[in-house]
Write a protein that holds these residues in place. Structure first.
Motif, short mmCIF file in Angstrom:
data_model
loop_
_atom_site.label_atom_id
_atom_site.label_comp_id
_atom_site.label_asym_id
_atom_site.label_seq_id
_atom_site.Cartn_x
_atom_site.Cartn_y
_atom_site.Cartn_z
N GLU A 49 -4.57 18.90 33.71
CA GLU A 49 -6.14 18.89 34.41
C GLU A 49 -6.58 20.02 34.69
N LYS A 50 -5.86 20.37 35.76
CA LYS A 50 -6.18 21.94 36.24
C LYS A 50 -5.69 22.33 36.56
N GLU A 51 -6.78 23.70 36.68
CA GLU A 51 -5.94 25.55 36.78
C GLU A 51 -5.29 25.45 38.00
N VAL A 52 -3.64 25.83 37.64
CA VAL A 52 -3.02 26.15 38.32
C VAL A 52 -2.60 27.41 38.01
N ASP A 53 -2.49 28.56 38.90
CA ASP A 53 -1.72 30.16 38.55
C ASP A 53 -0.49 30.27 38.76
N LEU A 54 0.17 29.34 40.32
CA LEU A 54 1.40 29.33 40.68
C LEU A 54 1.81 28.21 41.32
N ILE A 55 3.25 27.81 41.37
CA ILE A 55 3.85 26.31 42.16
C ILE A 55 4.78 27.27 42.78
N PHE A 56 4.82 26.91 43.89
CA PHE A 56 6.30 26.63 45.17
C PHE A 56 6.80 25.30 44.43
N LEU A 57 7.92 25.62 43.84
CA LEU A 57 8.56 24.59 44.02
C LEU A 57 9.90 24.21 43.90
N ASP A 58 10.26 23.08 45.38
CA ASP A 58 11.83 22.50 45.22
C ASP A 58 12.85 22.02 43.36
N ILE A 59 13.75 22.21 43.79
CA ILE A 59 14.66 22.01 42.76
C ILE A 59 14.92 21.03 42.49
N GLN A 60 15.85 20.31 44.11
CA GLN A 60 16.29 19.16 43.81
C GLN A 60 15.44 18.04 44.61
#
Length: 246
Positions: A49-60
């Motif tokens: 729905e929104k513009e996102v350039d970068l994700i700081f993403l946990d894996i587990q």
């Protein structure tokens, strides 16, 4: 716009970890926190729905894992899909992270210096993508250093040299009686600083080429400081000097 901020979200099912990353994003001048989520499904809905350039993403994470979310986004093959920096306590996912074109991989627990290094990489890639190769992109003439509990803007032209220790650096500046003490590594700064202006000459020193006053066989003198050129870096420095000896 070349100076626009990178729109970021943080995704982590651990509230403390989510708060840490969100705080790091908020205190970094070229990042903008536009959302934070404790599960990947909510994050995916937001991304659609929104513009996102970068994700700081946990894996587990329970339900949809961070790696599964990355695969979903990779499957879209959209050139504007968000870039990903994984944040995880498990180093066995590093290879798999590269398979989904993750930009970087932060191993918990990590500090702000590591976070800033990865974020700067994202910023540089984003800036390059905003300009066609034939367009000259102006080089930033400053950087931000974490000094105590604040980010301090430092102009590159004011840096004489940078002295590295294990967990921090001393940045020697013109017209400043005392160096700035910053929680980062010499290696991180070596990657960020423009190579036509700065050179690593010792395992503990980066020097500003513009501030070199004189050179002997094994020593550089600049700003009242004498720095030995170590054997490991001597060949590169001598090649640089050959261009300027008449």
């Amino acid at each position: 716009m070349a100076d626009s901020k990178i729109r970021c979200i943080a995704v982590d099912d651990e509230p403390l970890a989510l708060a840490l990353v969100s705080g790091f994003i908020s205190q970094t001048p070229f990042l903008e926190l536009v959302g934070k989520f404790e599960n990947a499904i909510e994050a995916l809905s937001f991304i659609h729905e929104k513009e996102v350039d970068l994700i700081f993403l946990d894996i587990q994470m329970p339900g949809l894992t961070g790696m599964e979310l990355a695969r979903v986004l990779e499957g879209h093959k959209n050139k504007n899909r968000p870039k990903i920096i994984f944040t995880t306590a498990y180093d066995q996912f590093a290879l798999e992270g590269y398979k989904v074109n993750a930009l970087d991989y932060l191993l918990k627990p990590f500090g702000y210096d590591e976070f800033l290094r990865a974020s700067t990489k994202a910023y540089q890639i984003t800036q390059s993508a905003q300009f066609p190769p034939q367009v000259s992109v102006p080089q930033k003439d400053y950087l931000f250093l974490k000094v105590e509990y604040q980010l301090v803007k430092v102009f590159l032209k004011d840096i004489i040299c940078i002295e590295g220790y294990k967990d921090y650096v001393k940045v020697h500046l013109i017209d400043k009686p005392h160096p700035l003490l910053s929680l980062t590594s010499l290696k991180n700064l070596e990657e960020i600083l423009p190579r036509d202006q700065f050179m690593r000459v010792h395992r503990s020193y980066i020097v500003s080429l513009d501030h070199i006053e004189s050179v002997t066989k094994n020593t550089i003198n600049l700003g009242g400081i004498s720095i030995a050129v170590s054997d490991h870096y001597k060949d590169g420095f001598l090649k640089f000097m050959e261009k300027w000896i008449y």
